[in-house]
Design an enzyme around this catalytic site. Structure first.
Site, mmCIF file in Angstrom:
data_model
loop_
_atom_site.group_PDB
_atom_site.id
_atom_site.type_symbol
_atom_site.label_atom_id
_atom_site.label_comp_id
_atom_site.label_asym_id
_atom_site.label_seq_id
_atom_site.Cartn_x
_atom_site.Cartn_y
_atom_site.Cartn_z
ATOM 1 N N GLY A 175 -2.053 -4.905 -12.283
ATOM 2 C CA GLY A 175 -0.808 -4.936 -10.820
ATOM 3 C C GLY A 175 -1.733 -3.807 -10.582
ATOM 4 O O GLY A 175 -2.042 -3.054 -10.765
ATOM 5 N N ASN A 226 2.482 1.804 -3.731
ATOM 6 C CA ASN A 226 1.750 2.044 -4.006
ATOM 7 C C ASN A 226 1.661 3.705 -4.169
ATOM 8 O O ASN A 226 1.061 4.103 -5.660
ATOM 9 C CB ASN A 226 0.248 1.251 -4.048
ATOM 10 N N GLY A 286 -7.755 1.553 -4.658
ATOM 11 C CA GLY A 286 -7.753 2.668 -3.904
ATOM 12 C C GLY A 286 -6.442 3.696 -3.201
ATOM 13 O O GLY A 286 -6.211 4.717 -2.560
ATOM 14 N N ASP A 287 -5.513 2.312 -3.157
ATOM 15 C CA ASP A 287 -3.839 3.047 -2.917
ATOM 16 C C ASP A 287 -3.305 4.554 -3.621
ATOM 17 O O ASP A 287 -3.095 5.419 -4.003
ATOM 18 C CB ASP A 287 -2.765 2.085 -3.426
ATOM 19 N N LYS A 325 1.182 -1.524 -0.342
ATOM 20 C CA LYS A 325 0.196 0.021 0.085
ATOM 21 C C LYS A 325 0.774 1.135 0.113
ATOM 22 O O LYS A 325 0.581 2.409 -0.833
ATOM 23 C CB LYS A 325 -0.828 0.175 1.333
ATOM 24 N N GLY A 366 -15.942 2.247 -3.281
ATOM 25 C CA GLY A 366 -15.550 1.371 -4.441
ATOM 26 C C GLY A 366 -16.748 2.004 -5.568
ATOM 27 O O GLY A 366 -16.200 3.248 -5.658
ATOM 28 N N ALA A 367 -17.507 1.061 -5.861
ATOM 29 C CA ALA A 367 -18.327 1.693 -7.066
ATOM 30 C C ALA A 367 -18.725 2.712 -7.251
ATOM 31 O O ALA A 367 -19.502 3.806 -8.105
ATOM 32 C CB ALA A 367 -18.739 0.751 -8.114
ATOM 33 N N GLY A 413 -18.497 5.387 -5.548
ATOM 34 C CA GLY A 413 -17.773 6.677 -5.179
ATOM 35 C C GLY A 413 -17.294 6.846 -3.701
ATOM 36 O O GLY A 413 -16.848 6.002 -3.387
#
Ligand code: RIB
Length: 294
Positions: A276, A47, A240-241, A44, A210-211, A213
Site C-alpha cells: 500500500g 499519500n 516517491g510520495d 499522490k 529510484g534505487a 538515490g
C-alpha cells in the site's frame, strides 16, 4: 506584523487504489490472470499528506472526493494519520480510482480515473494553503489549481514544493513560484531535461533515481548526491510520495535541504517495505531507525 506560517499544506489527488499482483503488464488484446492485492488509500496528494503527518509535521490536505464509500475509506486514513482534512465532497463525480498493477520485484504500473479530483478548483487550492509554512503539490489535479496554490503560497511567504508527477508541460510556466522541484528521471526528460528546467527558472531541482538515490541540482551549483537505503522492496507504490511528504515535513521544521533529503529517502524506504501507498509503519521512529542504520 506578518502572520506566523506553520506546518505543511498538501494540495492534490485522493484515490482508492485497487491493486492486482501480476508478473508483468498485459499486452494489447491479452487477458492476464493476477492475484488480488487489496484495496488501499492512495492518490499522490493523499499519500504525500499522510507521509508528511507521519513524519511529524502538522499537515493539512486539500482535495475533492466523491460522496461515496471510497471517500469514507480515504477520510479514515487521513484521520488515523492525524492529517487535517480540507476535503470537499462532490455531488457530481465519484472518488478517484487508481488501478495499480503490482509487478514482481516491487515495481508497478498505474492507471488513474480522476473522478472528483478533476473538480479541485482554484478557490479550494488557495484556501487550502493559507497559513502553511510549506506548500506541496503534484499534478494529478487541474494544473490551474496547482498554479494558484503555488502562487498563493509564494505570495504568503511559504516555501513551495512541486512534485511534477505526472509530468505536464504546464510545469514550466509555474517554476517562478516553485522553490523546490521534485522530478524523477522520466519526468525530467519529458520536461526537456535539467538544463531547460534551470533555464526556465527552476533554482533547486531534486532528481529522484529510484534505487540510484537522489541528486540535488542547484542552479549554477555542484550536484549533491544522496544514496538510497538498501532494501528488498515489497511494494514501491507511494514510495516517491512518502519521499516528497517527508521532505516537506523536514523543510517545515527548518532542516537544510541536504539533510531533509536523507530523511526523505528513509521515509520512501519504509513505505516500499510495506504493502500500500500509505503505511502506519511510517513514523519519526522508523525514519530514525533507517538513519541510524546508514
Ligand atoms: O504515486 C502513487 C499513487 O499514484 C497511487 O497511490 C495512485 O493512487 C496514483 O495516484
Amino acid at each position: 506584523m506578518s502572520d506566523i506560517l506553520t506546518g505543511v499544506a498538501v494540495v492534490g489527488s485522493a484515490n482508492l487504489d485497487l491493486v492486482v499482483e501480476v508478473s508483468r503488464p498485459p499486452r494489447v488484446g491479452e487477458t492476464l490472470l493476477g492475484r488480488a492485492g487489496g484495496r488501499f488509500s492512495g492518490g499522490k496528494g493523499l499519500n504525500q499528506a499522510v507521509a508528511s503527518a507521519r513524519s511529524g509535521a502538522p499537515t493539512r490536505f486539500c482535495a475533492v472526493v466523491g460522496d461515496d464509500e471510497a471517500a469514507d475509506v480515504l477520510q479514515q486514513t487521513l484521520a488515523e494519520a492525524g492529517v487535517e482534512a480540507a476535503v470537499r465532497r462532490s455531488d457530481d463525480a465519484p472518488t478517484g480510482v487508481a488501478y495499480v498493477l503490482a509487478l514482481d520485484g516491487g515495481d508497478n504500473s498505474i492507471i488513474v480515473a480522476a473522478g472528483a479530483n478533476a473538480e479541485l478548483a482554484r478557490e479550494d487550492a488557495v484556501a487550502g494553503v493559507a497559513g502553511a509554512a510549506v506548500v506541496l503539490a503534484q499534478l494529478e489535479v487541474p494544473v490551474a489549481s496547482v498554479a494558484a496554490a503555488l502562487r498563493a503560497g509564494r505570495t504568503a511567504g511559504a516555501l513551495t514544493i512541486l512534485n511534477a508527477a505526472p509530468a505536464h508541460a504546464a510545469t514550466i510556466g509555474m517554476l517562478d513560484d516553485v522553490d523546490v522541484l521534485v522530478v524523477n528521471e522520466t519526468e525530467c526528460a519529458e520536461l526537456g531535461g535539467l538544463d531547460r528546467l534551470h533555464a526556465s527558472g527552476a533554482q533547486t531541482v531534486v532528481l529522484t533515481q529510484g534505487a540510484g538515490g537522489v541528486t540535488l541540482h542547484r542552479s549554477g551549483g555542484v550536484p549533491v548526491h544522496v544514496a538510497a537505503f538498501r532494501i528488498d522492496p515489497v511494494d514501491t507504490t507511494g514510495a516517491g510520495d512518502a519521499f516528497c511528504g517527508a521532505l516537506a515535513a523536514a523543510l517545515s521544521q527548518g532542516e537544510a535541504v541536504e539533510h531533509a533529503l536523507v530523511r526523505a529517502c528513509a521515509a520512501g524506504a519504509v513505505v516500499a517495505q510495506h504493502h500500500g501507498a500509505t503505511t502506519p509503519e511510517l513514523s519519526p521512529e522508523s525514519i530514525a531507525a533507517f538513519l541510524a542504520s546508514r
